[in-house]
Write a protein that holds these residues in place. Structure first.
Motif, PDB file in Angstrom:
ATOM      1  N   GLY A  69     126.199  90.600 110.584  1.00 31.94           N
ATOM      2  CA  GLY A  69     125.043  90.667 109.696  1.00 31.94           C
ATOM      3  C   GLY A  69     125.202  90.051 108.327  1.00 31.94           C
ATOM      4  O   GLY A  69     124.233  90.025 107.570  1.00 31.94           O
ATOM      5  N   SER A  70     126.383  89.531 107.978  1.00 35.23           N
ATOM      6  CA  SER A  70     126.539  88.945 106.643  1.00 35.23           C
ATOM      7  C   SER A  70     125.805  87.606 106.586  1.00 35.23           C
ATOM      8  O   SER A  70     125.523  86.984 107.614  1.00 35.23           O
ATOM      9  CB  SER A  70     128.018  88.752 106.301  1.00 35.23           C
ATOM     10  OG  SER A  70     128.562  87.673 107.036  1.00 35.23           O
ATOM     11  N   LEU A  71     125.516  87.148 105.393  1.00 35.18           N
ATOM     12  CA  LEU A  71     124.811  85.879 105.218  1.00 35.18           C
ATOM     13  C   LEU A  71     125.616  84.735 105.834  1.00 35.18           C
ATOM     14  O   LEU A  71     125.062  83.877 106.532  1.00 35.18           O
ATOM     15  CB  LEU A  71     124.548  85.610 103.728  1.00 35.18           C
ATOM     16  CG  LEU A  71     123.882  84.262 103.419  1.00 35.18           C
ATOM     17  CD1 LEU A  71     122.525  84.147 104.094  1.00 35.18           C
ATOM     18  CD2 LEU A  71     123.780  84.048 101.925  1.00 35.18           C
ATOM     19  N   ILE A  72     126.915  84.726 105.602  1.00 35.69           N
ATOM     20  CA  ILE A  72     127.778  83.679 106.163  1.00 35.69           C
ATOM     21  C   ILE A  72     127.696  83.693 107.689  1.00 35.69           C
ATOM     22  O   ILE A  72     127.592  82.644 108.328  1.00 35.69           O
ATOM     23  CB  ILE A  72     129.243  83.865 105.697  1.00 35.69           C
ATOM     24  CG1 ILE A  72     129.374  83.640 104.200  1.00 35.69           C
ATOM     25  CG2 ILE A  72     130.187  82.945 106.459  1.00 35.69           C
ATOM     26  CD1 ILE A  72     129.062  82.229 103.748  1.00 35.69           C
ATOM     27  N   THR A  73     127.729  84.872 108.264  1.00 41.37           N
ATOM     28  CA  THR A  73     127.667  84.981 109.728  1.00 41.37           C
ATOM     29  C   THR A  73     126.334  84.460 110.247  1.00 41.37           C
ATOM     30  O   THR A  73     126.300  83.730 111.250  1.00 41.37           O
ATOM     31  CB  THR A  73     127.910  86.433 110.174  1.00 41.37           C
ATOM     32  OG1 THR A  73     129.193  86.847 109.675  1.00 41.37           O
ATOM     33  CG2 THR A  73     127.905  86.556 111.679  1.00 41.37           C
TER      34      THR A  73
END
Length: 157
Positions: A69-73
């Motif tokens: 769920g992270s932005l990078i992911t």
């Protein structure tokens, strides 16, 4: 909650279905092209791509599970998606436009984006980056083969 591997696998499978945009008329054009003598592995290409898609989905799953769920992911998932879309578009567009050059261009774009993806994934998971190796190894072979087809069939370049 649905496990991430099921969602990623389903998206991969649904996009791969895009290869069914190929019509029999398009296949006839490709079938009549002269091929290099060394192209003895052509019947294995569907199996090779199946392994590549499964490896890519496994790579994406590992990345998601490391940083869900992270932005990078999410950005990496978008890049996985773009690489798959370009890969799946390669054959239908090459056949539809009856242009080996189109196939070669899409092969090179896919390779460049996959290298970028592998570099971005490496700090997150060595295994996820390693799972991209089948794509990174096969794509230059496929692109080179398309280039050889262009040499043998200049009227269809």
């Amino acid at each position: 909650m649905i496990p991430s591997w099921i969602i990623i696998g389903a998206v991969t499978f649904l996009i791969a279905l895009g290869s069914f945009l190929i019509t029999p008329r398009d296949v006839k054009w490709f079938a009549r092209l002269s091929r290099p003598r060394w192209l003895v592995f052509e019947p294995l290409i569907p199996v090779i791509w199946t392994v590549i898609f499964i490896s890519g989905a496994a790579s994406a799953t590992i990345v998601w599970q490391k940083k869900p769920g992270s932005l990078i992911t999410w950005l990496l998932m978008a890049l996985y998606l773009v690489v798959e879309l370009i890969t799946v578009a390669y054959i239908p567009l090459m056949l539809r436009f009856r242009s080996l050059k189109t196939g070669e261009i899409f092969g090179l774009i896919g390779l460049i984006l996959a290298v970028v993806l592998a570099i971005c994934v490496l700090p997150i998971s060595f295994i996820a980056a390693l799972l991209l190796l089948p794509y990174l190894i096969w794509t230059p072979i496929g692109t080179y083969t398309t280039d050889e087809l262009r040499e043998l069939n200049p009227q269809d370049a």
